[in-house]
Design a protein around this motif. Structure first.
Motif, short mmCIF file in Angstrom:
data_model
loop_
_atom_site.label_atom_id
_atom_site.label_comp_id
_atom_site.label_asym_id
_atom_site.label_seq_id
_atom_site.Cartn_x
_atom_site.Cartn_y
_atom_site.Cartn_z
N TRP A 1 -20.07 -2.45 13.53
CA TRP A 1 -20.65 -1.83 12.32
C TRP A 1 -21.75 -2.77 11.83
CZ3 TRP A 1 -18.25 -1.75 6.78
CH2 TRP A 1 -19.01 -0.90 5.97
N ARG A 2 -22.96 -2.26 11.79
CA ARG A 2 -24.10 -3.12 11.51
C ARG A 2 -24.98 -2.55 10.41
NH1 ARG A 2 -23.85 -6.95 15.19
NH2 ARG A 2 -25.82 -7.88 14.51
N GLY A 3 -25.82 -3.43 9.88
CA GLY A 3 -26.76 -3.02 8.86
C GLY A 3 -27.84 -4.06 8.69
N GLN B 1 -8.40 5.44 13.76
CA GLN B 1 -9.85 5.46 13.72
C GLN B 1 -10.35 6.03 12.39
OE1 GLN B 1 -12.16 4.33 16.06
NE2 GLN B 1 -10.37 3.43 17.05
N PHE B 2 -11.41 5.42 11.87
CA PHE B 2 -12.07 5.92 10.66
C PHE B 2 -13.55 6.02 10.99
CE2 PHE B 2 -13.98 5.15 6.37
CZ PHE B 2 -13.50 6.32 5.77
N SER B 3 -14.08 7.24 10.87
CA SER B 3 -15.44 7.50 11.27
C SER B 3 -16.36 7.48 10.05
CB SER B 3 -15.52 8.86 11.96
OG SER B 3 -16.86 9.19 12.28
N ILE B 4 -17.36 6.59 10.07
CA ILE B 4 -18.37 6.56 9.03
C ILE B 4 -19.73 6.71 9.69
CG2 ILE B 4 -16.99 5.10 7.50
CD1 ILE B 4 -18.68 2.73 8.34
N ALA B 5 -20.73 6.90 8.89
CA ALA B 5 -22.08 7.04 9.44
C ALA B 5 -22.46 5.75 10.17
CB ALA B 5 -23.08 7.33 8.32
N ALA C 1 -20.80 4.25 12.74
CA ALA C 1 -19.77 3.43 13.38
C ALA C 1 -18.42 4.11 13.38
CB ALA C 1 -19.65 2.08 12.67
N GLN C 2 -17.59 3.71 14.33
CA GLN C 2 -16.17 4.07 14.37
C GLN C 2 -15.39 2.77 14.10
OE1 GLN C 2 -14.48 6.97 15.11
NE2 GLN C 2 -16.29 8.24 15.33
N LEU C 3 -14.56 2.77 13.03
CA LEU C 3 -13.82 1.57 12.66
C LEU C 3 -12.36 1.72 13.06
CD1 LEU C 3 -15.30 0.97 9.09
CD2 LEU C 3 -16.11 0.09 11.28
#
Length: 355
Positions: A293-295, A256-260, A262-264
């Protein structure tokens, strides 16, 4: 195999005392026979200074330059068996094209018949046989650059040095001359060093690329290595158009990689909760309705072969290389899907590539 050109521990300083500026910081590069080496970097990075030191127009503060296993530090440029092609063409305006090409041979007292044969050979190689009787003022920019290259080729030197030779040409002609230079190198096989600030020229021309910044060699490698395995975040963002996306986040458990926002599902390189940078080339991100993961689309740039879509996410702006028929509009909410096999990880603190 011996090196055609060996650059060892080159330092160059200008000024004295407290005003000393170090513009080259111990550069080491070995260039193999027949190789086409590109020195690339922004203005002021030291690439032209290094080329001038190779040519003998500048002397290094420290280090050595060897051409064909001969140390040439202190040797005048005329005795280094090199040929240089300048940005400004540097043609003799009162001489014809043929006289310009053959001038260096005439100075060396090459017999007239041999000289004329060499001029004809080089003119045929450059496809300028019909221009031999013209003066430089009667030529276009691309034709003048061909003549400048012909003058260098006529000497059949051990080393070609190119100092941003395409900078004065328009965009279409630059593309044509870039292909011409590559073709000529393939025909002649002469070891070449080429200075440019244009990363597209670097990627298309070089057998190896030396990326420089602030007098320091950041990375030396093939175009594939530089593009796909950049040594640090500087190389990652300097090479490639558009540049690599850098996304800050944390490893947050296995896979898991956590970014603002989303969790990828990615195997982040680093310890749990370690701050890391995820590097993604625009072609390794897809627009996908199903992605978590959206934008929001910020900008759409059609280029013909591709469409570049800039998406504003909670983790920052991300550029996606999409198909030319992609139908998205600014303000539209989109999902982003990552090709996990093509991610690059960088250390947040040092900027160095982790894997």
């Amino acid at each position: 195999m011996s090196s055609a050109l060996k650059i060892s521990g080159i330092r160059k300083c200008f000024g004295k005392g407290d005003s000393t500026v170090e513009v080259l910081k111990r550069i080491d590069i070995d260039v193999a026979p027949g190789e086409f080496l590109i020195l690339v970097g922004p203005s002021g990075c030291g690439k032209s200074t290094l080329l001038n030191i190779i040519a003998g127009l500048e002397e290094p503060t420290e280090g050595s330059i060897s051409i064909a296993d001969r140390n040439v530090v202190g040797v005048p440029p005329a005795q280094r068996d090199i040929a240089m092609v300048f940005q400004s063409y540097a043609l003799y305006p009162t001489m014809s094209v043929a006289e310009n090409i053959g001038f260096a041979l005439e100075i060396r007292k090459v017999p007239k018949a041999e000289r004329q044969a060499r001029i004809a050979e080089v003119a045929a190689m450059l496809q300028i046989e019909h221009l031999l009787d013209r003066r430089p003022s009667q030529l276009s920019g691309g034709q003048r650059q061909r003549v400048a290259m012909g003058r260098a080729l006529a000497r059949n030197p051990q080393l070609f040095l190119f100092d941003e030779p395409l900078s004065n040409l328009d965009a279409k002609l630059r593309v044509e001359m870039r292909a011409e230079i590559k073709r000529l190198h393939q025909l002649s096989g002469i070891t070449s060093v080429y200075v440019t600030h244009d990363q597209v020229e670097a990627m298309t021309l070089g057998s190896r690329i030396a990326v420089m910044k602030g007098g320091v060699l950041q990375q030396l490698g093939t175009p594939d290595e530089i593009y796909n395995r950049p040594a640090n975040t500087y190389v990652a963002t300097f090479i490639g158009s558009p540049t690599m996306n850098l996304i800050e986040g944390r490893a947050s458990g296995v896979g898991q990689f956590s970014i603002a926002g989303a969790q990828l599902a990615l195997n982040a390189h680093g310890n749990d909760q370690q701050l890391t940078l995820l590097g993604l080339r625009p072609e390794h991100i897809r627009l996908s309705d199903a992605a978590t993961w959206r934008g929001v689309v910020n900008l759409v740039e059609p280029t013909g072969a591709d469409t570049y879509v800039v998406v504003e996410t909670a983790a920052g702006k991300v550029t996606v290389r999409a198909a030319p028929q992609t139908q998205v509009r600014p303000g539209e909410n989109v999902g982003l899907e990552i090709q996990a096999d093509h991610v690059t990880w960088f250390d947040q603190a040092s900027g160095l590539r982790l894997c």
